[in-house]
Motif scaffolding. Structure first.
Motif, PDB file in Angstrom:
ATOM      1  N   ASP A 123       0.832  -1.205   0.000  1.00 45.01           N
ATOM      2  CA  ASP A 123       0.000   0.000   0.000  1.00 45.01           C
ATOM      3  C   ASP A 123       0.866   1.254   0.000  1.00 45.01           C
ATOM      4  O   ASP A 123       1.813   1.373   0.786  1.00 45.01           O
ATOM      5  CB  ASP A 123      -0.916   0.001   1.219  1.00 45.01           C
ATOM      6  CG  ASP A 123      -1.848   1.206   1.238  1.00 45.01           C
ATOM      7  OD1 ASP A 123      -1.603   2.122   2.039  1.00 45.01           O
ATOM      8  OD2 ASP A 123      -2.786   1.252   0.433  1.00 45.01           O
ATOM      9  N   ASN A 169      -6.169  -9.680  -9.342  1.00 48.30           N
ATOM     10  CA  ASN A 169      -5.137  -8.903  -8.654  1.00 48.30           C
ATOM     11  C   ASN A 169      -3.744  -9.234  -9.176  1.00 48.30           C
ATOM     12  O   ASN A 169      -2.749  -8.823  -8.608  1.00 48.30           O
ATOM     13  CB  ASN A 169      -5.194  -9.117  -7.139  1.00 48.30           C
ATOM     14  CG  ASN A 169      -4.862 -10.548  -6.728  1.00 48.30           C
ATOM     15  OD1 ASN A 169      -4.824 -11.454  -7.557  1.00 48.30           O
ATOM     16  ND2 ASN A 169      -4.626 -10.754  -5.441  1.00 48.30           N
ATOM     17  N   THR A 216      -2.704  -5.439  -3.837  1.00 48.47           N
ATOM     18  CA  THR A 216      -3.315  -5.569  -2.514  1.00 48.47           C
ATOM     19  C   THR A 216      -4.814  -5.790  -2.586  1.00 48.47           C
ATOM     20  O   THR A 216      -5.437  -6.071  -1.567  1.00 48.47           O
ATOM     21  CB  THR A 216      -3.037  -4.315  -1.672  1.00 48.47           C
ATOM     22  OG1 THR A 216      -3.570  -3.170  -2.354  1.00 48.47           O
ATOM     23  CG2 THR A 216      -1.538  -4.125  -1.463  1.00 48.47           C
ATOM     24  N   ALA A 217      -5.418  -5.651  -3.781  1.00 52.42           N
ATOM     25  CA  ALA A 217      -6.864  -5.810  -3.918  1.00 52.42           C
ATOM     26  C   ALA A 217      -7.199  -6.271  -5.327  1.00 52.42           C
ATOM     27  O   ALA A 217      -6.396  -6.124  -6.256  1.00 52.42           O
ATOM     28  CB  ALA A 217      -7.574  -4.493  -3.607  1.00 52.42           C
TER      29      ALA A 217
END
Length: 268
Positions: free
Chosen positions: A5, A230, A250-251
């Motif tokens: 992130d 992802n 991350t997603a």
């Protein structure tokens, strides 16, 4: 490896296009679900939230962006209609984008790439039922009306572009089926695209922007016919071949933007 992130945009949105230089990345336009004119910027070397840069010439989504080491360029897209206009900003400033020229044809869902001097725009759709082969180019420092470069190997929209200073790649998209196709062109020439290889998965709406080094390009995330990926793919830009798995984001996401501080629009 897997992504980490970095921070957050000023506004949650999709159908973003991205550009940037060696220190700053721009995330341009998008949808919330209404079209937005917002441009965010981040300082690439320091993780954290985005800052407001200014606005595009109008609210729009589904466009494509690239850059030189001075200018960020946004082309095409959609409001209540399909757009041909090209906007320009000075990356190291803040403020409003200015109209810089026009594509040869109004369209959305196209991909873009650039060398330090030339921007190329490939594919897209001029209506819900008409996918385009068309590749355009402009000279970044002069702008104006784009000129036809050539054609993709197959007409498609929701295609994504990446580039180093020599080659631009156009990956994925909808034909109307979702495909794993990667095409490439040599930016300094003109002519039709050639087959480069395949993504590891068929995908549309990969992260739009310039996530490359001089040797390697990342083709990130995307959507397939029943959901989202992802997965991060990578290719070696100078040597055609199929993409390989790099890691995961991350997603599960698509239709976002991706930038790097070593992309093809920067003098190297």
């Amino acid at each position: 490896g897997n992504a980490t992130d970095f921070g957050d945009l000023t506004l949650s949105r999709k159908f973003i296009a991205s550009s940037g230089d060696s220190t700053r990345g721009l995330f341009m336009g998008g949808e919330t679900p209404t079209a937005k004119s917002v441009i965010d910027y981040v300082t690439i070397s320091s993780a954290g939230g985005a800052n407001d840069f200014g606005d595009l010439s109008q609210a729009k989504d589904f466009g494509a962006a690239c850059n030189s080491n001075v200018r960020g360029i946004y082309g095409g897209g959609h409001t209540s209609e399909y757009l041909s206009e090209i906007d320009s900003v000075i990356i190291q400033s803040t403020g409003e984008a200015n109209k810089f020229g026009d594509l040869t044809q109004a369209r959305l869902g196209l991909g873009a790439g650039s060398s330090p001097t030339r921007a190329v725009f490939g594919g897209g759709s001029e209506s819900p039922l008409n996918n385009l082969l068309l590749i355009d180019f402009i000279e970044i420092e002069t702008g104006g009306t784009a000129v036809k470069f050539g054609d993709l190997s197959v007409g498609r929209h929701y295609v994504s572009g990446i580039s180093n200073k020599t080659r631009a790649l156009f990956a994925g998209g909808v034909t109307p089926t979702t495909v794993n196709t990667i095409d490439y062109i040599t930016i300094a020439t003109t002519g039709n695209a050639s087959d480069f290889g395949d993504l590891t998965v068929a995908a549309r709406g990969l992260m739009e922007g310039s996530a490359t080094t001089e040797t390697r390009g990342l083709l990130t995330c995307g959507k397939h016919d029943s959901g989202y990926y992802n997965v991060i793919n990578y290719v070696t830009i100078a040597s055609a071949g199929n993409a390989s798995d790099f890691g995961d984001t991350t997603a599960l996401v698509s239709y976002g933007g991706a930038i790097s501080d070593t992309n093809g629009g920067l003098a190297q």
